[in-house]
Enzyme design. Sequence first.
Site, PDB file in Angstrom:
ATOM      1  N   HIS A  14      24.926 -18.481 -26.765  1.00  0.00           N
ATOM      2  CA  HIS A  14      24.150 -19.513 -27.196  1.00  0.00           C
ATOM      3  C   HIS A  14      24.331 -19.884 -28.471  1.00  0.00           C
ATOM      4  O   HIS A  14      24.792 -21.257 -28.907  1.00  0.00           O
ATOM      5  CB  HIS A  14      22.745 -19.563 -26.716  1.00  0.00           C
ATOM      6  N   GLU A  15      24.053 -19.082 -29.350  1.00  0.00           N
ATOM      7  CA  GLU A  15      23.985 -19.259 -30.890  1.00  0.00           C
ATOM      8  C   GLU A  15      25.252 -19.838 -31.521  1.00  0.00           C
ATOM      9  O   GLU A  15      25.533 -20.400 -32.131  1.00  0.00           O
ATOM     10  CB  GLU A  15      23.324 -17.895 -31.548  1.00  0.00           C
TER      11      GLU A  15
ATOM     12  N   HIS B   5      26.079 -23.088 -31.029  1.00  0.00           N
ATOM     13  CA  HIS B   5      25.490 -23.963 -32.265  1.00  0.00           C
ATOM     14  C   HIS B   5      26.876 -23.707 -33.211  1.00  0.00           C
ATOM     15  O   HIS B   5      26.972 -24.829 -34.109  1.00  0.00           O
ATOM     16  CB  HIS B   5      24.348 -23.336 -32.695  1.00  0.00           C
TER      17      HIS B   5
ATOM     18  N   HIS C 259      21.290 -28.612 -28.692  1.00  0.00           N
ATOM     19  CA  HIS C 259      20.517 -28.058 -27.492  1.00  0.00           C
ATOM     20  C   HIS C 259      20.924 -29.350 -26.373  1.00  0.00           C
ATOM     21  O   HIS C 259      21.129 -30.284 -26.747  1.00  0.00           O
ATOM     22  CB  HIS C 259      19.174 -27.769 -27.688  1.00  0.00           C
TER      23      HIS C 259
END
Lengths: 376, 82
Positions: free
Chosen positions: A117-118, A121, A127
């Site tokens: 997930h990170e 980014h 998101h």
Amino acid sequence: TFPGSPKWRKNHISYRIVNYTLDLPRESVDSAIERALKVWEEVTPLTFSRISEGEADIMISFAVEEHGDFIPFDGPGMVLAHAYAPGPGINGDAHFDDDERWTDDVTGTNLFLVAAHELGHSLGLFHSANAEALMYPVYKSSTDLARFHLSQDDVDGIQSLYGPPTESPDVLVVPTKSNSLDPETLPMCSSALSFDAVSTLRGEVLFFKDRHFWRKSLRTPEPGFYLISSFWPSLPSNMDAAYEVTNRDTVFILKGNQIWAIRGHEELAGYPKSIHTLGLPETVQKIDAAISLKDQKKTYFFVEDKFWRYDETRQLMDKGFPRLITDDFPGIEPQVDAVLHAFGFFYFFCGSSQFEFDPNARTVTHTLKSNSWLLC
Amino acid sequence: YPLHGSEEDAGMEVLQKYLENYYGLEKDVKQFTKKKDSSPVVKKIQEMQKFLGLKMTGKLDSNTMELMHKPRCGVPDVGGFS
């Protein structure tokens, strides 16, 4: 994407693991980060290399509370990590709250899931409001790690920044979902197109090629195009053969000497297992094509110039096999890529050619291009 | 102090922090506590509920409260990340 859609202006990104959590062995952290990067690497042209010193594009660190970026972590629970959009300096970096209990399974906070997930980014994704997406902000402890895969939303997001992965010329660049572009411009209409495997699935026909498949439904004339991993994350790419046993509602996938099984979206437990459990001799290390006939309850395995026949009722290989393909299927070239049974005919795929074979007349009735099913 | 009163206050505090951190609510405690039923705050709650896939009640209901207590990424859900 983040406001302004920041992205890396290059396809080769460096990363550095600056320090480690004490919760996991170092190799587990290394592996989780590598796997997390691979998730994105598989659907983009991006590649990643690790450096051990100096400034990397993505600096990965574990920290507690205030850690130098004016956005302190908050102790155990709640905020697990944060990361910055692509750019110089702190941008692109990913910070993990070391007050969490990091694990490589789901007994604590799974590092791989959070890292994937990170790093989304770090590559430029913001998101997502799609609860199925990896980029949904809330951690899902119930995620089945063995079946982890990006959602189409994640794939669409990252490909809007970087495009799809670079492919070999006969596959070309195509989106990972169904599209309505002019078929003439799509690689499915390349006259050189061949398939790795073809199978039915609950009344649809799937044409597998490298990491993708075309899905042809009788209800919709236009085929959809998808990543295999977006449906079945554990299945291999570049498979050798696939066949559906309809009365078991199961599609079997073959690659090398292993066999996988799927039922709809579900990947069946206990697989992959060896193809030799079917009764094939040890000398067979790869199956070129396979087809299961519902009325006969028999499955045919094609290997080079021979074929074996498996009895689905007895779960045993029939005696008297292997036989030469040309003896029972005259006109069919040895070494078939895939085979499909439809409308009472066998359709043998050999490179870019397809042979329609009438089993009653024991003759080839038509020669077609392999992609004739895709309405080119 | 009545028990339910302090529970509600604690919930409002969590809500306020959540909206400030992830939904760009301006950091104005007085405005928030005095105007917790005001339309900008209700709008922010609804925005959060919509984004997270909750029913858009505009109120601090149990589902919203439960989701706010789940572990999550520290990057905001709307707006920039300064």
